[in-house]
Each structure stands twice: as C-alpha cells, then as structure tokens.
Design a protein around this motif. Structure first.
Motif, PDB file in Angstrom:
ATOM      1  N   ALA A  75      23.045 -19.834  -2.404  1.00  0.00           N
ATOM      2  CA  ALA A  75      22.122 -20.251  -3.461  1.00  0.00           C
ATOM      3  C   ALA A  75      21.934 -19.164  -4.511  1.00  0.00           C
ATOM      4  CB  ALA A  75      20.776 -20.636  -2.851  1.00  0.00           C
ATOM      5  N   TRP A  82      22.764 -26.495  -3.839  1.00  0.00           N
ATOM      6  CA  TRP A  82      22.575 -25.051  -3.814  1.00  0.00           C
ATOM      7  C   TRP A  82      23.532 -24.367  -2.841  1.00  0.00           C
ATOM      8  CZ3 TRP A  82      19.397 -22.485  -7.094  1.00  0.00           C
ATOM      9  CH2 TRP A  82      18.396 -23.213  -7.742  1.00  0.00           C
ATOM     10  N   GLN A 130      25.089 -27.672  -9.089  1.00  0.00           N
ATOM     11  CA  GLN A 130      23.823 -27.013  -9.371  1.00  0.00           C
ATOM     12  C   GLN A 130      23.906 -26.136 -10.618  1.00  0.00           C
ATOM     13  OE1 GLN A 130      21.095 -27.820  -7.711  1.00  0.00           O
ATOM     14  NE2 GLN A 130      19.863 -26.559  -9.089  1.00  0.00           N
TER      15      GLN A 130
END
Length: 535
Positions: free
Chosen positions: A95, A440, A258
């Motif tokens: 992430a 993520w 993302q």
C-alpha cells in the motif's frame, strides 16, 4: 527413564532433533525461530500448506525446552512471531507504493513495526508456556491455550487486529469450517494450534501414550470436525434451492487501479466505467452493488450526482455503493445542534432510482494510518488515503433497509474480519454486505486472506455474505460458507446472482458468542493440570 519409555526408531530420531534444537543458543536459536515463524505463514490463504504448521510449532516447542530465563523465553517467541507476521502480512507494505514518492520510504518501517509489535503477543505466549512448571503434554496444552488467548486479545485490544487467525488455514475445507458455526474461529484456531504442537510430544521422553497420544487425539478431533461438517452440508439445502425470491443482484468489479482512482483527470472516467458496467443487459436485475468508495465525489457537493447514480438503480430496487461523505462545519449533528467541525466518513449509500437516499451507513472500524493517524499529535505523518482530513468513525454495526431487498448489515473493508462484531444483535439482518477496495495490495496474498476471513463470518452467523471489491475478489457466499459465484482478482466484470437465504435459526456461535471458546480454553488448561499430576 524406564526401558519401556525409551523411544526407538523414528521416535529416537525425533528426540535427537528435539535435543539439538533445544541446544541452540544465541543468534542461531533466534534465526531458526524466525524461519519457523515464516514457515508457519504458508498455512494461511491462499497457499493452505497446513502440514507446515507441524514442524513450525513443534520446532518452537522443542526450542523452548532449552531456554533458561524469562527473557530468553519471551525473545524466542518474539522472534517466531516476527517471522510469522512479517511473512503473513508483507502485503501491507504494498500500500505504501501506491504513492511511492510520498510514502515509499515508510514501507520497511511499517512492515517491520507491525510484525514486531504483533510479535509481542507470541513472546508472551512462549513466556507463559515456559513459566508454567509443567513439561511434556502439559506444556503443549498450555502453549495452545496461551496462543489462543493472545490471539483473542490481539483481536480486541486498542482497535483490534484479528488478521490471520490460524483457524483460517482451514478455509479450503467446506467441511472443517462448519465448526465455526458451533464455536467460532477463535476455538477453531485453538484446536489448530493444539494439533500443530501435539507432535512435539514425539520428541520428549515418556511412555508410548505420552509421546503418541497428543497427536492421536488431534487427528481424531479434526476427523470429527470434518465428519460433522460433511454431515451438516449433506443436510443443507442444495446451492440454488434456497434463494430469496424476487431479488437478483449485480456485483460490479470495475478493477480501477489505486494509482489512478483519485486522480482528478481520471475520476469522471472511473465513475463512467461503473455506470457502463451497471447498464449492461441482464435479466431481472433488482439491485446494483458497487465497491468501497466507488464514487470519487461527495454527494452533497455535486448537485446532479444523486440523479446520475439513481439512473442505474433498477425500478423497485436500489444502487448500493460506497462513497465518501462529508459533514461541513456547522452542519446539523442530529441532536438539534451543529457539530462545529468538518467530518469525513467512509460510507455506504442506498440510492433509489429517483436519486433519493434510502439508507446510509458510516464505517466505524477505521484502519490506522490508512484512514486516520493514531497519536497524530506526535507522529508527523499523513494517512495513506487521499486528503489530509482523518476519517471519523460511525456509531457501530447497524442494519440497513433498502427497497426490494431484505435487511442487511453493511461492512466496509476490513470490518468483515472481526468475529462476533459484524451486525447489530438487537436488529438482526438477513444478510451481510461487505464492500471493499483491496486495490491497495495488488496481486498479493492480502485479498485472498481478506476473502477467507469474511467467508467465515457467514458460517459463524448463519447469514449469506455478498462481497464486492474494486479489484477483486468479489463473491457471493451462502450461509454455509459455500461459494455461489466469484470474480477473480485483478479482473473486470460483473456477476449477476440471486441472494441466498439466511438460516432459519441462529447458529450456536451467533447465540452464545465466545462462551464456548472460553469453555474450551478452560478445559484445555484443566487437562494440562491433570496431565501434569500424572507425570
């Protein structure tokens, strides 16, 4: 030791291995413990190499026999936990590379810090097992009970983090996971740790029964769980024979990376992608479901947004979607006054065809550093999600009612991993809806672990679970934990599906919660004490 108690053959070989492991000291002891901990993580989804738990945990118990101090016992368990959590939760670090220039430098500190912090629990476990003056079978039982208690505490202390409970290693088996309807994932984890550590007795001296008995009992326990689970499934309605009439869902998995999800020049296209996929032809669709924060705008700030969203909601049904919600400074707070501040929420809306909001839910279990920064007055870092404002927490689990569908309990992101805390027991729903954004974590083990944990909530509560994830894995799971349909990780697509029914009666776990688990822990410790007296 009497002649009858002298191990021979393979037993003697295992005892020599146990003695060698107990004799390790210094960095060799800690390095091996760390390796064994990392090995144990291979039992978790999606690898499911369950047999590796035996050498990992038996090896740890054999090492513990050679420890001579409290500090040594704690550090040994801490090293094992460091390997276990680093290998099992490495994907958390991915992430930090979504916005690598800003957060990439934090990745090694985050993974190491998380693993090292969680390893404190395993350090306490080995310290407890070492400190009790009971060896052999008794130490195995104390270790299993202590591990399970520590896992329960880990799942509840502060905000709680019940990720990668060892019982999830059985998620590949529809039969074994039926036991969670009886006593929950905590108890299944207790039995799993006992089964993994039981073979350690083969490396100890003693009678044939004391060496082979624990492994035999563990084998019989899981044979019983599997048999009971198969019988339960054999008497369950066949998949598709017990669906809610008149309800057909469309799950939309848009697979938005993302990195572009919140880019200003990509937001409109991301929204249009969801709209196009929702309008695809389909028979009898009554409800459209989008994932967590699928809509990259605030409903209150975009005048035509509600009508646009309502345009894809089927007549008599609704669009169920995640989107951020903002309460402006001075807005009504529901008590007749104003809150005096701007508040940001991670929410789920039920949008009617005309654009009206039929129901609303605010996420209450927020992700530390993802949605808010704990101890922000001392930590000079920003949260990973877009914007500088921390999210605020909602009031807790609640049951939503939307047009044309039975009442449901919404769960946003990792709210689905908390056993016994996924619904309002005073207003019990008919199904669970988990919307999430696992983009993520890319193509890692994280989304598989997330799915496995959410699936167990369905079995525990006896409720179907619908899971819609931005990049996958989206799925429909019935009240027995059986997969009724899924969209794989990192794929774009829709899944049109009926809604399975809930069980007619509460499961024992839904009725009694962790009481059975507490009883099993007490029984384990009682047997440990009894085994000590027979030594």
């Amino acid at each position: 030791m009497t002649e009858a108690a002298v191990p021979r053959g393979s037993d003697a070989h295992l005892q020599r291995i146990a003695e060698r492991l107990a004799g390790l000291v210094g960095w060799r002891r800690l390095a091996l413990a760390c390796v064994l901990g990392a090995l144990s993580a291979a039992a978790l989804p999606p690898v499911y190499a369950v047999p590796v738990l035996i050498p990992a945990f038996a090896g740890l118990l054999w090492q513990l026999e050679g420890v001579r101090s409290r500090r040594g016992a704690f550090v040994l368990g801490w090293a094992f936990g460091l390997g276990h959590f680093a290998a099992g939760l490495y994907w958390v670090g991915i992430a930090f590379f979504v916005d690598a220039p800003t957060f990439g430098w934090m990745m090694p500190f985050a993974v190491a810090g998380l693993a090292g912090g969680l390893a404190i629990f395993t350090g306490v476990v080995t310290l407890a097992a070492w400190a009790v003056p009971w060896g052999g079978v008794s130490r195995i039982l104390v270790f299993a009970a202590a591990w399970s208690i520590a896992a329960w505490v880990r799942g509840h202390i502060l905000t709680g983090f019940p990720w990668n409970l060892l019982g999830t290693a059985w998620s590949f088996s529809d039969a074994v996971v039926q036991s969670t309807a009886l006593f929950g994932i905590w108890a299944l984890s207790l039995l799993t740790v006992f089964a993994a550590t039981a073979p350690a007795a083969l490396g100890f001296s003693g009678s044939v029964w004391r060496r082979w008995g624990p492994a035999a009992v563990a084998a019989l326990l899981f044979a019983g769980l599997a048999t009971g689970g198969m019988l339960r499934l054999a008497n369950a309605p066949a998949p598709g024979d017990n669906d809610v009439p008149g309800v057909r869902l469309r799950l939309v998995q848009a697979n938005v990376p993302q990195q572009i999800k919140w880019q200003r020049d990509q937001r409109l296209e991301n929204l249009k992608r969801h709209l196009r996929m929702s309008r695809k032809p389909g028979d009898g669709i009554t409800h459209i479901i989008w994932p967590e924060t699928a809509v990259p705008y605030f409903l209150s700030r975009q005048g035509e947004l509600a009508e646009i969203l309502g345009s894809v909601a089927p007549r008599g049904g609704a669009l169920l979607t995640g989107l951020p919600r903002i309460e402006e400074a001075g807005a009504a707070d529901g008590t007749g006054g104003t809150n005096g501040r701007r508040a940001l929420y991670n929410s789920l809306f039920a949008i009617e065809p005309e654009g009206g909001v039929a129901a609303l839910y605010d996420k209450f279990h927020l992700v530390p550093f993802g949605e808010y920064v704990p101890f922000s007055e001392w930590l000079p870092v920003e949260k990973l999600t877009a914007g500088r404002t921390d999210f605020s927490a909602g009031p807790g689990p609640r049951t939503l009612r939307a047009p044309g569908v039975p009442p449901f309990s919404p769960l946003i992101c990792y709210e689905a991993i908390f056993p016994g805390n996924v619904l309002n027991p005073n207003d019990r729903p008919s199904w669970l809806l988990n919307v999430t954004n696992d983009a993520w974590f890319g193509n890692s083990t994280g989304p598989y672990q997330h799915l496995a944990s959410a699936r167990l909530r369905a079995v525990e509560e006896g409720l179907p679970l619908v899971r819609v994830a931005n990049t996958g894995i989206s799925a429909v799971i019935d009240a027995y934990g059986r997969m009724r349909g899924r969209l794989d990780l990192l794929t774009q697509g829709t899944l049109d599906t009926p809604l399975p029914r809930a069980l007619d009666r509460l499961t024992p776990y839904a009725r009694y919660g962790d009481v059975v688990f507490a009883g099993l822990v007490f029984l384990t410790l009682a047997v440990a004490a009894a085994a000590r007296r027979r030594t």
